[in-house]
Design an enzyme around this catalytic site. Structure first.
Site, PDB file in Angstrom:
ATOM      1  N   VAL A  23       0.788  -1.140  -0.153  1.00 25.43           N
ATOM      2  CA  VAL A  23       0.090   0.040  -0.071  1.00 25.43           C
ATOM      3  C   VAL A  23       0.913   1.219  -0.070  1.00 25.43           C
ATOM      4  CG1 VAL A  23      -1.754   1.257   1.471  1.00 25.43           C
ATOM      5  CG2 VAL A  23      -2.001  -0.986   1.030  1.00 25.43           C
ATOM      6  N   LYS A  38       9.094  -5.179  -7.982  1.00 21.25           N
ATOM      7  CA  LYS A  38       9.153  -6.071  -6.903  1.00 21.25           C
ATOM      8  C   LYS A  38      10.132  -6.915  -7.157  1.00 21.25           C
ATOM      9  CE  LYS A  38       7.462  -8.177  -2.912  1.00 21.25           C
ATOM     10  NZ  LYS A  38       6.533  -7.840  -2.103  1.00 21.25           N
ATOM     11  N   GLU A 105       9.984  -2.303  -4.091  1.00 20.39           N
ATOM     12  CA  GLU A 105       9.289  -3.100  -2.934  1.00 20.39           C
ATOM     13  C   GLU A 105      10.045  -3.993  -2.499  1.00 20.39           C
ATOM     14  OE1 GLU A 105       5.436  -4.802  -0.963  1.00 20.39           O
ATOM     15  OE2 GLU A 105       5.261  -3.706  -3.055  1.00 20.39           O
TER      16      GLU A 105
END
Length: 218
Positions: A23, A38, A105
């Site tokens: 988020v 990612k 991330e």
């Protein structure tokens, strides 16, 4: 200063798992209209974190780069990789080439093992990019946040600041910020369901702080 003029590359790290990094990453992607990457996805390959960020982001500028490793099991990367019969190697991680800003991330916390001798923080050190640390308030989160800050500082990994996600506990947040001396990038509240509209709202709220805090790292 317009962050879209000087592309910004940031690593999003959490003080543990289930902290809300995805988020937070979506908010940062929306705020900067950045690309997203990612490096490792463990489990949920049909509904990955990349898919989640793509669903939550409204802008049409962001590009979603493919993971370096897609592992079938929702486990620590080293364990998931062993089950899949692969070995995670640091030299296989190459930051995607883009003229846009980029949000990266991580999987799990900073001390999560990637293989039998290297940790996620070794990947962070290899990438050589500044870190946004996502913290979430729960019993023990002060300890986990301070340890995450300390291990980054011990390796001279630059920290942009702390982004708090979830329920607000002023006493906890005030202590963390005072003790570490790090700035608060912003806060993402506890929401029943995160929507595109909420992501846009939080992105707008965070953008002024990002303008100020990211500049020294560009």
């Amino acid at each position: 200063m317009n962050l879209s003029v000087l592309p910004t590359k940031l690593v999003v790290a959490g003080i543990g798992t289930e902290i809300g990094k995805t988020v937070a990453s979506a908010v940062l992607v929306e705020a900067l209209q950045a690309d997203y990457w990612k490096p490792i996805q463990s489990g949920a390959l049909n509904d990955s974190d990349t898919d989640t960020v793509r669903r939550l982001v409204s802008n049409t500028t962001s590009y979603y780069h493919s993971e370096a490793y897609r592992l079938t099991q929702p486990l620590s990367p080293h364990a998931a990789a062993e089950i899949d019969g692969v070995t995670i190697e640091l030299d296989k991680f190459n930051v995607p080439q883009t003229h846009n800003s980029l949000i990266i991330e991580l999987a799990g916390g900073l001390m999560v093992p990637l293989n039998n001798h290297e940790l996620t923080i070794d990947l962070v050190q290899r990438l050589g990019l500044p870190v946004v640390l996502v913290s979430r308030n729960y019993l023990g989160s002060i300890n986990h946040t301070l340890l995450s800050v300390a291990v980054c500082q011990s390796r001279n990994i630059p920290l942009v600041g702390i982004l708090f996600n979830g329920p607000t506990v002023p006493a906890t947040e005030t202590f963390i910020l005072a003790y570490t001396g790090l700035p608060c990038i912003g806060r993402i509240g506890q929401e029943a369901q995160m929507t595109k509209e909420l992501i846009k709202k939080y992105a707008a709220e965070l953008l002024p702080a990002l303008h100020q805090l990211v500049e020294p790292f560009q």
